[in-house]
Design a protein around this motif. Structure first.
Motif, short mmCIF file in Angstrom:
data_model
loop_
_atom_site.label_atom_id
_atom_site.label_comp_id
_atom_site.label_asym_id
_atom_site.label_seq_id
_atom_site.Cartn_x
_atom_site.Cartn_y
_atom_site.Cartn_z
N UNK A 38 -12.59 0.67 -4.75
CA UNK A 38 -11.32 -0.04 -4.57
C UNK A 38 -10.75 -0.60 -5.87
N UNK A 39 -11.42 -0.38 -6.98
CA UNK A 39 -10.94 -0.90 -8.25
C UNK A 39 -9.77 -0.05 -8.74
N UNK A 40 -8.55 -0.54 -8.55
CA UNK A 40 -7.37 0.24 -8.90
C UNK A 40 -7.27 0.51 -10.39
N UNK A 41 -7.99 -0.26 -11.19
CA UNK A 41 -7.96 -0.03 -12.64
C UNK A 41 -8.50 1.36 -12.98
N UNK A 42 -9.44 1.86 -12.17
CA UNK A 42 -10.06 3.15 -12.45
C UNK A 42 -9.10 4.32 -12.22
N UNK A 43 -7.96 4.04 -11.58
CA UNK A 43 -6.99 5.10 -11.30
C UNK A 43 -5.74 4.95 -12.17
N UNK A 44 -5.86 4.20 -13.25
CA UNK A 44 -4.72 3.98 -14.13
C UNK A 44 -4.37 5.25 -14.90
N UNK A 45 -3.09 5.45 -15.12
CA UNK A 45 -2.61 6.62 -15.86
C UNK A 45 -1.73 7.47 -14.99
#
Length: 333
Positions: free
Chosen positions: A275-282
């Protein structure tokens, strides 16, 4: 193929610190990658001293988040302009920025131009869903607040090309239009017309999909206008934070709940990772004659690192060539 990324290291909400930390982390794990960081030279050189395969070029101007895009498009001394310029001149394979989206889009269009067969660029990214920790591609996420049937059809081809480049194991990604119902009579005139065109496009078009079905991986590529896509993305990010906060509060409510938290710790750690949205950045600006990636403006080091990883993966998959071939094939039909 150039594995050099031009990084606008100065335009995000957090200044250069997240970009610097991410550059160090990515270069440490990716021995083929090279990075050129644009921003205040003295600051960047001091922070990246001794880091191999990281160069610094001075760009004293910074585009602020609230700068009107039309007023800053030709500020050639800005870190954002110079990063895109490196791609236009062939000195870098991609540009990455966490800065002003409108300015980044405008500068990219001016310097790189649009591909034949593509009238408007679209912002696309991958979104996590609940089936086997999978994800789907969604666009447009904010480049175009208006829409026409032709734009939605173009976005479908761009999204399918991106999905094939990033996930080559899926030869024919399922393409759907985000709508208020699955029936082909639902939605506005533009969506209905786009559906008719896509049905005969040669894409694996499966029709309309409702927002509630997206997290069940109802489609591989989800197409919408930029206003709808951006609202969906921001809502998803807010919901993720809310769920994490609710779990923390629930497991801290009483001694029994705290014991339950300890027992559930392995599961909770896995859930936190997913659920860590940071990992889907870009997010990629698709349709340009060059690769430009947008990071969240508030990205921390973890999120900026994810955006760098995303950029490097697309460079290796030669995304621009894949999209160009996709558009050429669609135009020939």
């Amino acid at each position: 193929m150039s594995l050099t990324i031009a990084v606008d290291a100065a335009s995000g909400d957090g200044g250069s610190a997240p970009a610097i930390a991410a550059i160090k982390a990515v270069l440490a794990k990716d021995p083929e990658l090279e990075i050129v960081a644009y921003g205040p030279q003295a600051e960047l050189e001091a922070a990246l001293a001794g880091v191999g395969r990281a160069a610094v070029l001075d760009a004293p101007e910074v585009i602020a988040m609230d700068d009107p895009p039309l007023q800053v498009l030709r500020r050639r001394g800005s870190s954002m302009f110079k990063a895109i310029e490196a791609v236009a001149e062939g000195r870098a394979g991609a540009a990455l920025s966490a800065g002003n989206t409108g300015a980044l889009m405008g500068m990219a269009r001016i310097q790189l131009k649009m591909m034949p067969g593509c009238g408007r660029p679209a912002i696309a990214s991958f979104v996590p869903c609940d089936r086997c920790r999978s994800e789907f591609c969604m666009l447009d996420l904010g480049a175009n607040t208006d829409r026409t049937a032709e734009m939605l059809v173009s976005f479908a081809h761009l999204g399918a090309a991106l999905h094939r480049a990033i996930k080559p194991e899926v030869a024919e990604p399922r393409v759907a239009l985000l709508n208020i119902g699955e029936e082909n009579i639902k939605g506005g005139k533009e969506i209905q017309e786009a559906g008719e065109i896509l049905a005969a496009s040669g894409l694996n078009f499966i029709g309309n999909v409702e927002a509630g079905a997206l997290y069940g991986h109802a489609a591989d590529v989800v197409v919408c206008d930029g206003f709808t896509g951006n609202v969906f993305l921001k809502t998803m990010e807010g919901l993720s934070s809310m769920i994490k906060n609710m779990l923390v509060d629930a497991f801290a409510a009483n001694p029994v709940a705290k014991v339950g938290a300890l027992v559930s710790l392995p599961v909770l750690k896995g859930l936190k990772e997913v659920m860590d949205v940071r990992k889907y950045n870009g997010a990629a600006f698709l349709g340009l004659n060059g690769l430009v990636i947008k990071s969240h403006g508030n990205a921390d080091a973890v999120a900026f690192e994810a955006a760098l990883d995303f950029t490097a993966k697309q460079l290796r998959q030669d995304l621009v060539a894949t999209i160009r071939a996709e558009l050429a094939a669609a135009t020939a039909k």
